[in-house]
Write a protein that holds these residues in place. Structure first.
Motif, mmCIF file in Angstrom:
data_model
loop_
_atom_site.group_PDB
_atom_site.id
_atom_site.type_symbol
_atom_site.label_atom_id
_atom_site.label_comp_id
_atom_site.label_asym_id
_atom_site.label_seq_id
_atom_site.Cartn_x
_atom_site.Cartn_y
_atom_site.Cartn_z
ATOM 1 N N VAL A 1 9.371 -35.795 -13.302
ATOM 2 C CA VAL A 1 10.194 -36.922 -13.760
ATOM 3 C C VAL A 1 10.375 -36.868 -15.273
ATOM 4 O O VAL A 1 11.480 -37.080 -15.791
ATOM 5 C CB VAL A 1 9.548 -38.254 -13.333
ATOM 6 C CG1 VAL A 1 10.202 -39.428 -14.049
ATOM 7 C CG2 VAL A 1 9.653 -38.431 -11.822
ATOM 8 N N THR A 2 9.302 -36.568 -15.984
ATOM 9 C CA THR A 2 9.385 -36.465 -17.447
ATOM 10 C C THR A 2 10.341 -35.359 -17.846
ATOM 11 O O THR A 2 11.183 -35.541 -18.743
ATOM 12 C CB THR A 2 7.988 -36.185 -18.035
ATOM 13 O OG1 THR A 2 7.081 -37.223 -17.624
ATOM 14 C CG2 THR A 2 8.038 -36.134 -19.557
ATOM 15 N N LEU A 3 10.240 -34.212 -17.200
ATOM 16 C CA LEU A 3 11.133 -33.095 -17.502
ATOM 17 C C LEU A 3 12.586 -33.468 -17.258
ATOM 18 O O LEU A 3 13.450 -33.199 -18.089
ATOM 19 C CB LEU A 3 10.750 -31.880 -16.652
ATOM 20 C CG LEU A 3 11.670 -30.661 -16.806
ATOM 21 C CD1 LEU A 3 11.558 -30.070 -18.206
ATOM 22 C CD2 LEU A 3 11.364 -29.611 -15.740
ATOM 23 N N TYR A 4 12.877 -34.100 -16.130
ATOM 24 C CA TYR A 4 14.265 -34.413 -15.790
ATOM 25 C C TYR A 4 14.887 -35.382 -16.786
ATOM 26 O O TYR A 4 16.058 -35.234 -17.166
ATOM 27 C CB TYR A 4 14.352 -34.994 -14.376
ATOM 28 C CG TYR A 4 13.828 -34.070 -13.294
ATOM 29 C CD1 TYR A 4 13.799 -32.690 -13.484
ATOM 30 C CD2 TYR A 4 13.323 -34.576 -12.100
ATOM 31 C CE1 TYR A 4 13.308 -31.842 -12.499
ATOM 32 C CE2 TYR A 4 12.839 -33.731 -11.103
ATOM 33 C CZ TYR A 4 12.822 -32.369 -11.315
ATOM 34 O OH TYR A 4 12.326 -31.536 -10.345
ATOM 35 N N LEU A 5 14.132 -36.373 -17.225
ATOM 36 C CA LEU A 5 14.696 -37.320 -18.186
ATOM 37 C C LEU A 5 14.854 -36.692 -19.565
ATOM 38 O O LEU A 5 15.820 -36.994 -20.273
ATOM 39 C CB LEU A 5 13.853 -38.593 -18.258
ATOM 40 C CG LEU A 5 14.414 -39.730 -17.368
ATOM 41 C CD1 LEU A 5 14.320 -39.341 -15.900
ATOM 42 C CD2 LEU A 5 13.705 -41.032 -17.620
#
Length: 239
Positions: free
Chosen positions: A91-95
């Motif tokens: 999730v952190t990577l995608y945002l």
């Protein structure tokens, strides 16, 4: 690849959920920070006109769902740590991808601040603020969550490579959609996916370059997480 394998094999401190009294969970900054992330994303999604086709909308919805579930399980398990740290990493990577690609690729590094202070119409002002929440505020909040809150040292480098499946799948579906449904609106939601003027070879060159950047970013996230885990372990040992 050998560097990754060696790093993966390095011993890390054991990470387990630490149950605490329910009242202490309610005082945990991590809980309220994660609830704030959910609220920021929901305001961003519902205050503007956003289509599900866009990666920004999909990744933001995933993030809101994850942190809502994380907050729930923090309360149920009475722990200040979020569940599913590997999913939290994805999730952190995608945002972060959303923020960096939007800022540097789609908007050529343009300063977004003037657009949230004034616009040609109230509708444009609302739209600019909605986009700002999704492209900047939410990603920065999620990054801070990754840096400041636990659990730490759980994700391995090779596991982080699995985070790339969703972005790659998204691109493949968008390109397949353009072939099967050429009359569809928003045929290419992002300019670098549009073959007009550069051909499909140019598109895949762009995708390849972005993929390298995303891999580097995912490895950096894991490296920081593991480094913070080691620092925490050393501090606990000295204490």
């Amino acid at each position: 690849m050998s560097v990754v394998t060696a790093a993966d094999s390095a011993p890390m401190p054991s990470q387990t959920l630490s149950p605490v009294h329910s009242a202490n969970v309610l005082r945990a900054p991590a809980l309220w920070w994660r609830i704030a992330i959910v609220l920021v994303i929901l305001v961003g999604l519902f205050s503007g006109s956003h289509k599900v086709l866009f990666f920004t909308v999909q990744s933001s919805a995933i993030a809101a769902g994850f942190f809502a579930v994380a907050a729930y399980f923090m309360l149920v398990r009475r722990t200040a740590d979020a569940p599913a740290p590997r999913v939290r990493g994805a999730v952190t990577l995608y945002l972060l991808m959303t923020m960096l690609i939007s800022h540097f690729v789609n908007n050529d590094g343009e300063n977004p601040i003037p657009g949230i202070l004034s616009a040609s119409s109230p509708e444009d002002l609302l739209s600019n603020r909605s986009v700002f929440l999704l492209h900047y505020v939410a990603p920065i909040m999620v990054l801070l969550d990754w840096l400041l809150f636990g659990p730490k040292g759980v994700v391995r480098y090779r596991e982080a490579l699995l985070w790339l499946i969703y972005p790659l799948g998204y691109i493949l579906i968008v390109m397949a959609r353009a072939v099967v449904l050429p009359e569809a609106s928003d045929l290419f939601p992002y300019g670098f996916l549009d073959p007009v003027g550069k051909g499909y070879g140019g598109v895949w060159a762009w995708v390849g370059g972005l993929a390298v950047g995303v891999i580097v970013l995912s490895m950096l996230l894991v490296a920081i997480d593991r480094g913070l885990a080691r620092l925490s372990s050393k501090a606990a040992a000295r204490g």
